[in-house]
Design an enzyme around this catalytic site. Structure first.
Site, PDB file in Angstrom:
ATOM      1  N   SER A  91      -1.017  -8.816 -32.148  1.00 33.23           N
ATOM      2  CA  SER A  91      -0.083  -8.205 -32.981  1.00 33.23           C
ATOM      3  C   SER A  91       0.524  -8.752 -34.065  1.00 33.23           C
ATOM      4  CB  SER A  91       1.072  -7.252 -32.064  1.00 33.23           C
ATOM      5  OG  SER A  91       1.581  -6.242 -32.681  1.00 33.23           O
ATOM      6  N   GLU A 101      -5.824   2.606 -32.526  1.00 30.74           N
ATOM      7  CA  GLU A 101      -4.584   1.830 -33.024  1.00 30.74           C
ATOM      8  C   GLU A 101      -4.290   2.430 -34.373  1.00 30.74           C
ATOM      9  OE1 GLU A 101      -3.964  -2.212 -32.073  1.00 30.74           O
ATOM     10  OE2 GLU A 101      -5.659  -2.384 -31.017  1.00 30.74           O
ATOM     11  N   HIS A 109      -3.571  -0.761 -28.171  1.00 29.55           N
ATOM     12  CA  HIS A 109      -2.942  -1.714 -28.881  1.00 29.55           C
ATOM     13  C   HIS A 109      -2.799  -2.805 -27.780  1.00 29.55           C
ATOM     14  CE1 HIS A 109      -0.934  -3.985 -31.700  1.00 29.55           C
ATOM     15  NE2 HIS A 109       0.416  -4.177 -31.131  1.00 29.55           N
TER      16      HIS A 109
END
Length: 312
Positions: A148, A242, A272
């Site tokens: 991320s 995502e 994710h």
């Protein structure tokens, strides 16, 4: 597993009201503790040694597996939108990479926004890497990985290192990277509702909180805009469900267009950072194994090249 995924999302339920100043009953520190506790529910093998270390003023966690190949190191950068998260929630994932790579894993505990907005989290992470190299660690035996926001920093910290004349690692793996804070990719709308962890409105709010007035297309914040020439091989892994899908694809294309050896893997049906669920999800185990194999090849090639240069 869906229940645990929903618990992960629920740990951030109060984040938006807190960031907007709409509630006084919950604090940002409460949310951070809840988030890390939820992440820490993923199991950590008992044979891993976990210790706290200081990386030149940046606190960090070091995860060491029973078997280490030479002086191999994985520099793992945690996610959490630069606002939440920490090494305490990543022992399980770090352990999985440590075992697969036969490497010690350093997890820097960089400072978080909004108290420490852009570029502080990135600068802290770079400082930790610079410290590692200054200790005499062979960069040819180092790889990066992150998820991320940490996936974006895999690229951003390499760029800072290159610009500062600090030796680059052998390669990197960007897992579900938050690569473009402008959020202009098509998946930001056509995956809305499919992504169980993120919404575009939530990502927009977190980006504004992190940026603290900086532009979302700042190259350090959004590596799709960075000068990435000269970086080592980088793998991008992204789940097909995502919101970040399109911008992760754009990151891989941007790397390739600038002569970085880039590999892109789009995983159908994945969410994710599905890697976190490796203990119960076959796709999580396979993604980690694939990323570790990529990093292993990068280290092997870098060490061979280092040896060749040493004989010239």
């Amino acid at each position: 597993m869906i229940h645990r995924l929903d618990r992960w999302a629920a740990s951030l339920r109060d984040l938006a009201p807190v960031l907007r100043g709409e509630t006084a009953s919950v604090t940002i520190d409460d949310i951070r503790r809840s988030y890390v506790r939820t992440m820490a529910e993923h199991p950590t093998p008992a044979d891993m040694r976990i210790e706290q270390v200081d990386m030149g003023g940046v606190p960090a966690t070091l995860v060491t597996p029973p078997e280490v190949a030479g002086d191999r190191v994985l520099f793992y950068i945690h996610g959490g939108a630069y606002i939440v998260g920490g090494p305490g929630g990543y022992h399980g994932l770090a352990a999985a990479f440590a075992r697969a790579l036969k490497a010690r894993v350093y997890l820097p505990d960089y400072r978080l926004a909004p108290e420490h907005p852009f570029p502080v989290p990135i600068a802290d992470t770079f400082a930790a890497y610079r410290w590692l190299i200054a200790q005499g660690q062979d960069p040819a035996s180092v790889t990066f990985a992150g998820d991320s926001a940490g996936g974006a920093m895999v690229v951003s910290v390499m760029v800072l290192a290159r610009n500062a004349g600090v030796a680059l690692p052998a390669g990197g793996a960007a897992l579900s990277p938050w690569a473009n804070l402008e959020h202009t990719g098509a998946s930001m709308t056509n995956r809305e509702g499919l992504d169980r962890l993120n919404t575009k409105a939530g990502l927009d709010l977190m980006a504004r909180t992190f940026l603290g007035g900086a532009l979302p297309n700042s190259p350090e914040a959004s590596p799709v805009f960075a000068d990435v020439r000269g970086l080592p091989p980088i793998l991008v892994q992204i789940g097909e469900g995502e919101l970040m899908l399109s911008d992760a694809i754009r990151l891989a294309a941007h790397l390739g267009e600038n002569r970085v050896r880039a590999s892109l893997q789009v995983w159908p049906g994945m969410f994710h950072v599905w890697h976190m669920f490796h203990a119960e999800l076959a796709e999580g185990r396979e993604a980690i194994a694939t990323a570790a194999a990529f990093l292993d090849r990068a280290v092997t090639a870098a060490c061979a090249g280092s040896g060749d240069r040493g004989t010239q």
